[in-house]
Design a protein around this motif. Structure first.
Motif, PDB file in Angstrom:
ATOM      1  N   ALA A  10      33.674  24.808 -21.914  1.00 10.77           N
ATOM      2  CA  ALA A  10      32.352  25.432 -21.979  1.00 10.77           C
ATOM      3  C   ALA A  10      31.726  25.461 -20.587  1.00 10.77           C
ATOM      4  CB  ALA A  10      31.455  24.656 -22.930  1.00 10.77           C
ATOM      5  N   VAL A  11      30.927  26.515 -20.331  1.00 12.75           N
ATOM      6  CA  VAL A  11      30.177  26.647 -19.081  1.00 12.75           C
ATOM      7  C   VAL A  11      28.725  26.903 -19.452  1.00 12.75           C
ATOM      8  CG1 VAL A  11      29.862  28.049 -17.000  1.00 12.75           C
ATOM      9  CG2 VAL A  11      32.170  27.580 -17.845  1.00 12.75           C
ATOM     10  N   ILE A  12      27.834  26.096 -18.903  1.00 15.14           N
ATOM     11  CA  ILE A  12      26.420  26.184 -19.317  1.00 15.14           C
ATOM     12  C   ILE A  12      25.507  26.228 -18.089  1.00 15.14           C
ATOM     13  CG2 ILE A  12      24.585  25.054 -20.659  1.00 15.14           C
ATOM     14  CD1 ILE A  12      27.005  23.429 -22.008  1.00 15.14           C
ATOM     15  N   GLY A  13      24.494  27.071 -18.143  1.00 17.39           N
ATOM     16  CA  GLY A  13      23.442  27.117 -17.111  1.00 17.39           C
ATOM     17  C   GLY A  13      22.093  27.153 -17.806  1.00 17.39           C
ATOM     18  N   ILE A 159      12.672  26.934 -13.571  1.00 18.31           N
ATOM     19  CA  ILE A 159      13.771  26.332 -12.825  1.00 18.31           C
ATOM     20  C   ILE A 159      15.086  26.900 -13.354  1.00 18.31           C
ATOM     21  CG2 ILE A 159      14.928  24.131 -12.328  1.00 18.31           C
ATOM     22  CD1 ILE A 159      11.993  22.933 -13.112  1.00 18.31           C
ATOM     23  N   VAL A 160      15.871  27.502 -12.466  1.00 17.68           N
ATOM     24  CA  VAL A 160      17.142  28.113 -12.880  1.00 17.68           C
ATOM     25  C   VAL A 160      18.297  27.335 -12.262  1.00 17.68           C
ATOM     26  CG1 VAL A 160      18.501  30.243 -12.919  1.00 17.68           C
ATOM     27  CG2 VAL A 160      15.998  30.371 -12.936  1.00 17.68           C
ATOM     28  N   THR A 161      19.216  26.866 -13.085  1.00 16.45           N
ATOM     29  CA  THR A 161      20.352  26.108 -12.544  1.00 16.45           C
ATOM     30  C   THR A 161      21.575  26.993 -12.373  1.00 16.45           C
ATOM     31  OG1 THR A 161      21.560  25.431 -14.551  1.00 16.45           O
ATOM     32  CG2 THR A 161      19.572  24.160 -13.981  1.00 16.45           C
ATOM     33  N   ASN A 202      22.049  29.015 -21.368  1.00 17.07           N
ATOM     34  CA  ASN A 202      23.060  30.080 -21.321  1.00 17.07           C
ATOM     35  C   ASN A 202      24.423  29.431 -21.442  1.00 17.07           C
ATOM     36  OD1 ASN A 202      21.425  32.610 -20.119  1.00 17.07           O
ATOM     37  ND2 ASN A 202      20.693  30.710 -19.228  1.00 17.07           N
ATOM     38  N   VAL A 203      25.261  29.980 -22.308  1.00 14.70           N
ATOM     39  CA  VAL A 203      26.553  29.320 -22.525  1.00 14.70           C
ATOM     40  C   VAL A 203      27.682  30.323 -22.724  1.00 14.70           C
ATOM     41  CG1 VAL A 203      25.965  28.990 -24.974  1.00 14.70           C
ATOM     42  CG2 VAL A 203      27.792  27.618 -23.975  1.00 14.70           C
ATOM     43  N   SER A 204      28.817  29.998 -22.134  1.00 15.40           N
ATOM     44  CA  SER A 204      30.033  30.783 -22.348  1.00 15.40           C
ATOM     45  C   SER A 204      31.198  29.813 -22.455  1.00 15.40           C
ATOM     46  CB  SER A 204      30.249  31.760 -21.186  1.00 15.40           C
ATOM     47  OG  SER A 204      30.444  31.045 -19.988  1.00 15.40           O
ATOM     48  N   LEU A 213      34.187  33.493 -15.259  1.00 10.89           N
ATOM     49  CA  LEU A 213      33.173  33.191 -16.273  1.00 10.89           C
ATOM     50  C   LEU A 213      33.352  34.110 -17.476  1.00 10.89           C
ATOM     51  CD1 LEU A 213      29.956  32.819 -14.064  1.00 10.89           C
ATOM     52  CD2 LEU A 213      31.166  30.992 -15.262  1.00 10.89           C
ATOM     53  N   GLY A 214      33.201  33.551 -18.670  1.00  9.57           N
ATOM     54  CA  GLY A 214      33.265  34.367 -19.880  1.00  9.57           C
ATOM     55  C   GLY A 214      31.922  35.002 -20.194  1.00  9.57           C
ATOM     56  N   ASN A 215      31.880  35.847 -21.227  1.00 11.60           N
ATOM     57  CA  ASN A 215      30.612  36.432 -21.681  1.00 11.60           C
ATOM     58  C   ASN A 215      29.691  35.331 -22.183  1.00 11.60           C
ATOM     59  OD1 ASN A 215      31.376  39.015 -21.174  1.00 11.60           O
ATOM     60  ND2 ASN A 215      31.709  39.588 -23.324  1.00 11.60           N
ATOM     61  N   SER A 268      20.640  41.929 -28.808  1.00  9.23           N
ATOM     62  CA  SER A 268      21.898  42.036 -28.072  1.00  9.23           C
ATOM     63  C   SER A 268      21.591  42.587 -26.685  1.00  9.23           C
ATOM     64  CB  SER A 268      22.868  42.949 -28.810  1.00  9.23           C
ATOM     65  OG  SER A 268      22.341  44.240 -28.888  1.00  9.23           O
ATOM     66  N   LYS A 269      22.588  42.556 -25.810  1.00 11.19           N
ATOM     67  CA  LYS A 269      22.376  42.931 -24.410  1.00 11.19           C
ATOM     68  C   LYS A 269      21.813  44.349 -24.273  1.00 11.19           C
ATOM     69  CE  LYS A 269      22.730  41.771 -20.053  1.00 11.19           C
ATOM     70  NZ  LYS A 269      21.988  40.636 -19.492  1.00 11.19           N
ATOM     71  N   GLU A 270      22.246  45.243 -25.162  1.00 10.28           N
ATOM     72  CA  GLU A 270      21.805  46.650 -25.049  1.00 10.28           C
ATOM     73  C   GLU A 270      20.291  46.776 -25.188  1.00 10.28           C
ATOM     74  OE1 GLU A 270      24.499  46.163 -27.832  1.00 10.28           O
ATOM     75  OE2 GLU A 270      25.300  45.674 -25.865  1.00 10.28           O
TER      76      GLU A 270
HETATM   77  P1  ADP Z   1      20.841  37.073 -16.441  1.00  7.47           P
HETATM   78  O1  ADP Z   1      20.741  38.102 -15.369  1.00  7.47           O
HETATM   79  O2  ADP Z   1      21.655  37.468 -17.617  1.00  7.47           O
HETATM   80  O3  ADP Z   1      19.530  36.440 -16.783  1.00  7.47           O
HETATM   81  P2  ADP Z   1      21.425  35.088 -14.449  1.00  7.47           P
HETATM   82  O4  ADP Z   1      22.506  35.365 -13.476  1.00  7.47           O
HETATM   83  O5  ADP Z   1      20.006  35.255 -14.038  1.00  7.47           O
HETATM   84  O6  ADP Z   1      21.724  35.900 -15.772  1.00  7.47           O
HETATM   85  O7  ADP Z   1      21.631  33.593 -14.944  1.00  7.47           O
HETATM   86  C1  ADP Z   1      20.767  33.028 -15.867  1.00  7.47           C
HETATM   87  C2  ADP Z   1      21.308  31.649 -16.211  1.00  7.47           C
HETATM   88  O8  ADP Z   1      22.560  31.764 -16.866  1.00  7.47           O
HETATM   89  C3  ADP Z   1      21.562  30.734 -15.012  1.00  7.47           C
HETATM   90  O9  ADP Z   1      21.174  29.418 -15.368  1.00  7.47           O
HETATM   91  C4  ADP Z   1      23.067  30.804 -14.815  1.00  7.47           C
HETATM   92  O10 ADP Z   1      23.581  29.602 -14.278  1.00  7.47           O
HETATM   93  C5  ADP Z   1      23.562  30.997 -16.231  1.00  7.47           C
HETATM   94  N1  ADP Z   1      24.807  31.764 -16.343  1.00  7.47           N
HETATM   95  C6  ADP Z   1      25.109  32.940 -15.741  1.00  7.47           C
HETATM   96  N2  ADP Z   1      26.324  33.385 -16.118  1.00  7.47           N
HETATM   97  C7  ADP Z   1      26.807  32.467 -17.016  1.00  7.47           C
HETATM   98  C8  ADP Z   1      27.994  32.363 -17.797  1.00  7.47           C
HETATM   99  N3  ADP Z   1      28.945  33.296 -17.765  1.00  7.47           N
HETATM  100  N4  ADP Z   1      28.129  31.290 -18.614  1.00  7.47           N
HETATM  101  C9  ADP Z   1      27.168  30.354 -18.684  1.00  7.47           C
HETATM  102  N5  ADP Z   1      26.034  30.392 -17.986  1.00  7.47           N
HETATM  103  C10 ADP Z   1      25.841  31.433 -17.176  1.00  7.47           C
END
Ligand code: ADP
Ligand code: MG
Length: 290
Positions: A10-13, A159-161, A202-204, A213-215, A268-270
């Motif tokens: 898993a990848v999380i932000g 705050i954005v990680t 945010n999680v993929s 990175l996944g969707n 959804s994204k659209e």
């Molecule tokens: P968006 O433009 O969709 O808002 P951002 O690039 O601004 O995306 O990122 C928003 C948050 O999502 C950040 O915390 C980033 O680390 C996280 N993030 C971006 N891409 C991924 C991904 N593929 N999987 C998990 N987290 C992600």
């Protein structure tokens, strides 16, 4: 499918909104006291009435700078405000003053201690200032929604990680560390019940060992640390099951329902917004001296 094939990571932000503990709002002198009767604490500036002019609250800037220094980040000077355009019933003025380019805080990190031994750095991409919107109240009214604009114009730091987390447990550790930091510098009361700290996750999911990175999906509306952990675990399992079944994960926004322990699709994204950001014409860029 054999076991080797279902080895996922898993990848999380995170995007965390922290309400700053100032007595007055970010661009006006109106009070921020929590729990006052609805619609008694939003002034003409908070409501964006024609002809009014916002003035930046100095305390807000000081708190954001303290936060930046606490997380080893750079402080941008000049820092600049931007207008983010969207209408929502709890944002009747049709725009939010936020920051896009040159946010006050950029490029820091916090460390978490994994299993009491290893330190892991979590990158903080940026932290920007913005005003909060009002609140829509759905529970007290039948077939109607109430709007309370008291919160309009309250100071937030978003705050954005970096996508540096690999487990929901790491996320929880980070949130604890972040809360402690923000409380220590006196920037927020961090009262979760009053919505002082709001987390979007945010999680993929991707194959272990992959660097692509996944969707991702975005989980909104979680107001406890344990809720964030539970929502993420659930969503990671769902994404893995989707990928194991040979389908793709769709980019979408999900709402966490804490009572039912479930995630609901919000959009959804659209359907995602185009905010038409432009430099805020009513506030000049702010130069921060050493
Ligand atoms: P968006 O433009 O969709 O808002 P951002 O690039 O601004 O995306 O990122 C928003 C948050 O999502 C950040 O915390 C980033 O680390 C996280 N993030 C971006 N891409 C991924 C991904 N593929 N999987 C998990 N987290 C992600
Ligand atoms: Mg974003």
């Amino acid at each position: 499918m054999d076991k080797e094939m279902s080895n996922w990571e898993a990848v999380i932000g995170l995007e965390v909104h922290v309400q700053l503990a100032t007595k007055s709002k970010i661009f006006s002198g109106a009070s921020t006291l929590f729990g006052s009767p609805p619609n008694t604490q939003a002034c003409n500036i908070d409501l964006g009435m024609p002809g009014v002019l916002p003035v930046l609250n100095k305390e807000v800037l000081k708190m954001a700078i303290k936060f930046g220094l606490a997380i080893n980040a750079s402080i941008n000077s000049p820092t600049q405000f931007a207008r983010k355009n969207y209408f929502y019933p709890d944002l009747p003025k049709g725009y939010q003053i936020s920051q896009l380019d040159s946010p006050i805080v950029e490029g820091g990190f916090l460390q978490i201690e994994i299993e009491g031994e290893r330190l892991k750095k979590i990158g903080i991409t940026r932290a920007h200032l913005e005003e909060d919107a009002g609140k829509s109240l759905h529970e007290e009214f039948e077939n109607h929604s109430g709007i309370d604009l008291n919160r309009a114009g309250t100071a937030l730091v978003e705050i954005v990680t970096e996508p540096d987390f690999r487990t929901p447990a790491d996320v929880r550790l980070f949130l604890g560390e972040l809360k402690q930091t923000v409380e220590y510098i006196g920037a927020s009361n961090c009262n979760m019940e009053e919505g002082d700290l709001r987390v979007d996750a945010n999680v993929s999911v991707r194959r272990s060992g992959s660097s692509r990175l996944g969707n991702k999906t975005e989980i909104k509306n979680v107001n406890s640390f344990s809720g964030v952990e539970r929502a993420l675990s659930l969503e990671i399992s769902r994404q893995i099951a989707t990928l194991d079944a040979g389908s793709a994960v769709g980019q979408q926004t999900l709402l966490w329902d804490d009572h039912r322990e479930e995630l609901r699709k919000m959009r959804s994204k659209e359907e995602s917004h185009d905010y038409r950001y432009f430099p805020e014409p009513d506030l000049s860029p702010v130069r921060v001296t050493q």
